[in-house]
Design an enzyme around this catalytic site. Structure first.
Site, PDB file in Angstrom:
ATOM      1  N   HIS A  54       0.690  -0.651   0.065  1.00 30.75           N
ATOM      2  CA  HIS A  54      -0.154   0.199  -0.239  1.00 30.75           C
ATOM      3  C   HIS A  54       0.537   1.270  -0.060  1.00 30.75           C
ATOM      4  O   HIS A  54       0.854   2.086  -0.722  1.00 30.75           O
ATOM      5  CB  HIS A  54      -0.871  -0.212   0.943  1.00 30.75           C
ATOM      6  N   LYS A 102     -16.051  -8.371   4.484  1.00 28.85           N
ATOM      7  CA  LYS A 102     -14.484  -8.890   5.174  1.00 28.85           C
ATOM      8  C   LYS A 102     -14.757  -8.044   6.744  1.00 28.85           C
ATOM      9  O   LYS A 102     -15.389  -7.127   6.892  1.00 28.85           O
ATOM     10  CB  LYS A 102     -13.729  -8.026   4.467  1.00 28.85           C
ATOM     11  N   ARG A 131      -2.102  -6.360  -8.172  1.00 30.48           N
ATOM     12  CA  ARG A 131      -1.047  -6.879  -7.848  1.00 30.48           C
ATOM     13  C   ARG A 131      -0.909  -8.176  -9.080  1.00 30.48           C
ATOM     14  O   ARG A 131       0.298  -8.253  -9.252  1.00 30.48           O
ATOM     15  CB  ARG A 131      -0.979  -7.827  -6.391  1.00 30.48           C
ATOM     16  N   SER A 168      -3.115  -8.123   3.384  1.00 30.73           N
ATOM     17  CA  SER A 168      -3.113  -7.726   4.567  1.00 30.73           C
ATOM     18  C   SER A 168      -3.045  -8.840   5.304  1.00 30.73           C
ATOM     19  O   SER A 168      -2.986  -9.235   6.798  1.00 30.73           O
ATOM     20  CB  SER A 168      -4.066  -6.635   5.266  1.00 30.73           C
TER      21      SER A 168
HETATM   22  N1  COA Z   1       0.111  -4.423  -2.070  1.00 26.17           N
HETATM   23  C1  COA Z   1      -0.643  -5.362  -0.308  1.00 26.17           C
HETATM   24  N2  COA Z   1      -1.535  -5.773  -0.361  1.00 26.17           N
HETATM   25  C2  COA Z   1      -1.990  -5.090  -1.309  1.00 26.17           C
HETATM   26  C3  COA Z   1      -1.850  -4.005  -2.139  1.00 26.17           C
HETATM   27  C4  COA Z   1      -0.924  -3.397  -2.065  1.00 26.17           C
HETATM   28  N3  COA Z   1      -1.006  -2.889  -3.611  1.00 26.17           N
HETATM   29  N4  COA Z   1      -3.599  -3.499  -3.127  1.00 26.17           N
HETATM   30  C5  COA Z   1      -4.549  -4.103  -2.031  1.00 26.17           C
HETATM   31  N5  COA Z   1      -3.984  -5.274  -1.139  1.00 26.17           N
HETATM   32  C6  COA Z   1      -4.305  -6.386  -0.893  1.00 26.17           C
HETATM   33  C7  COA Z   1      -4.947  -6.535   0.741  1.00 26.17           C
HETATM   34  O1  COA Z   1      -3.761  -6.100   1.476  1.00 26.17           O
HETATM   35  C8  COA Z   1      -5.732  -6.825   0.821  1.00 26.17           C
HETATM   36  O2  COA Z   1      -5.456  -7.642   1.281  1.00 26.17           O
HETATM   37  P1  COA Z   1      -6.594  -9.034   2.260  1.00 26.17           P
HETATM   38  O3  COA Z   1      -7.918  -9.033   1.500  1.00 26.17           O
HETATM   39  O4  COA Z   1      -5.736 -10.011   2.529  1.00 26.17           O
HETATM   40  O5  COA Z   1      -6.897  -8.540   3.260  1.00 26.17           O
HETATM   41  C9  COA Z   1      -6.738  -6.241   0.007  1.00 26.17           C
HETATM   42  O6  COA Z   1      -5.758  -6.314  -1.504  1.00 26.17           O
HETATM   43  C10 COA Z   1      -7.459  -5.502  -0.256  1.00 26.17           C
HETATM   44  O7  COA Z   1      -7.040  -5.043   0.580  1.00 26.17           O
HETATM   45  P2  COA Z   1      -7.725  -2.663  -0.305  1.00 26.17           P
HETATM   46  O8  COA Z   1      -7.582  -2.776  -1.212  1.00 26.17           O
HETATM   47  O9  COA Z   1      -6.718  -1.943   1.429  1.00 26.17           O
HETATM   48  O10 COA Z   1      -9.125  -2.782   0.232  1.00 26.17           O
HETATM   49  P3  COA Z   1     -10.672  -3.304  -0.621  1.00 26.17           P
HETATM   50  O11 COA Z   1     -10.450  -3.571  -1.479  1.00 26.17           O
HETATM   51  O12 COA Z   1     -11.415  -4.417   1.220  1.00 26.17           O
HETATM   52  O13 COA Z   1     -11.162  -2.555  -0.567  1.00 26.17           O
HETATM   53  C11 COA Z   1     -12.867  -0.711  -0.788  1.00 26.17           C
HETATM   54  C12 COA Z   1     -12.481  -2.241  -0.575  1.00 26.17           C
HETATM   55  C13 COA Z   1     -12.593  -0.144   0.916  1.00 26.17           C
HETATM   56  C14 COA Z   1     -12.194   0.416  -1.546  1.00 26.17           C
HETATM   57  C15 COA Z   1     -14.143  -0.788  -1.234  1.00 26.17           C
HETATM   58  O14 COA Z   1     -14.931  -1.696  -0.230  1.00 26.17           O
HETATM   59  C16 COA Z   1     -15.148   0.183  -0.885  1.00 26.17           C
HETATM   60  O15 COA Z   1     -15.483   1.641  -2.111  1.00 26.17           O
HETATM   61  N6  COA Z   1     -16.206   0.611   0.648  1.00 26.17           N
HETATM   62  C17 COA Z   1     -16.721   1.428   0.412  1.00 26.17           C
HETATM   63  C18 COA Z   1     -17.729   1.471   0.336  1.00 26.17           C
HETATM   64  C19 COA Z   1     -18.032   1.620  -1.371  1.00 26.17           C
HETATM   65  O16 COA Z   1     -18.880   2.138  -1.812  1.00 26.17           O
HETATM   66  N7  COA Z   1     -19.006  -0.343  -1.851  1.00 26.17           N
HETATM   67  C20 COA Z   1     -18.902  -0.092  -3.047  1.00 26.17           C
HETATM   68  C21 COA Z   1     -17.964  -0.583  -4.249  1.00 26.17           C
HETATM   69  S1  COA Z   1     -18.407  -1.483  -5.443  1.00 26.17           S
END
Ligand code: COA
Length: 173
Positions: free
Chosen positions: A17, A41, A90, A128
């Site tokens: 990140h 999640k 990724r 994560s």
């Molecule tokens: N390096 C390392 N890991 C990464 C990464 C990077 N550059 N980019 C993503 N990841 C990993 C994270 O470690 C995490 O791993 P895990 O699944 O093992 O825990 C996973 O990818 C995704 O995590 P992250 O990018 O932190 O967040 P997310 O994908 O859970 O986020 C939101 C999603 C929060 C952006 C999305 O749910 C959201 O917009 N929520 C708000 C409500 C909404 O609008 N919902 C409708 C969406 S259509």
């Protein structure tokens, strides 16, 4: 003023990140790192803890602002009048999720744009959940998360195995 948003659950923030934050900050005037909730999640860290970790690690990067938001990402995009949303890619397995999220968000907000930044290859397999798994066994996560938050992550996930000496080593780095 070009504003972009880098949203995530950051549960916890990883070096992957951080790489995206540093690179994305160079593409706009203001990069807003948004600590959000992924309802599919069960978060391990509270939103306040996740926000604090992102502030600790990325708060000093020029042009970076850190916020938390309850609600849809498109509402935040509208509120901040952001040009685009940045997401890290990724591997091909991330692509489907990102494409679905981008498409759903664009249906709700036609001006919504997504920029996908390929992750650094050496960080492409950091996640994560791997950090949580390693830390829960008292393993060394120092190469996976920023030094400044490693102690906090270890303490939360492995309270019994965690030793203050480990934190001192992190702080000495
Ligand atoms: N390096 C390392 N890991 C990464 C990464 C990077 N550059 N980019 C993503 N990841 C990993 C994270 O470690 C995490 O791993 P895990 O699944 O093992 O825990 C996973 O990818 C995704 O995590 P992250 O990018 O932190 O967040 P997310 O994908 O859970 O986020 C939101 C999603 C929060 C952006 C999305 O749910 C959201 O917009 N929520 C708000 C409500 C909404 O609008 N919902 C409708 C969406 S259509």
């Amino acid at each position: 003023m070009k504003t972009m948003i880098y949203p995530g659950s950051f549960d916890p923030l990883t070096n992957g990140h951080m790489d995206i934050i540093r690179r994305a900050a160079k593409l706009c005037d203001v990069l807003v790192v948004a600590v959000l909730t992924n309802k599919s999640k069960q978060a391990c860290f509270s939103k306040e803890e996740r926000l604090e970790m992102v502030k600790d690690a990325a708060g000093d990067i020029p042009g970076v602002e850190i916020v938390t938001f309850d609600g849809l990402l498109v509402e935040l995009v509208r509120k901040l009048d952001a040009r685009a949303v940045i997401r890290g890619l990724r591997s091909e397995s991330d692509f489907r999720f990102e494409a679905e999220m981008a498409a759903a968000n664009k249906l709700m907000l036609p001006t919504y744009e997504t920029c996908l930044l390929p992750c650094r290859i050496d960080l492409a397999f950091t996640s994560s959940s791997i950090v949580r798994e390693v830390a829960s066994y008292g393993g060394d996560i120092s190469s996976m998360v920023p030094d400044i938050i490693a102690g906090k992550v270890s303490r939360k996930l492995s309270p019994r195995d965690y030793s203050p000496q480990q934190e001192r080593q992190q702080e000495d780095k």
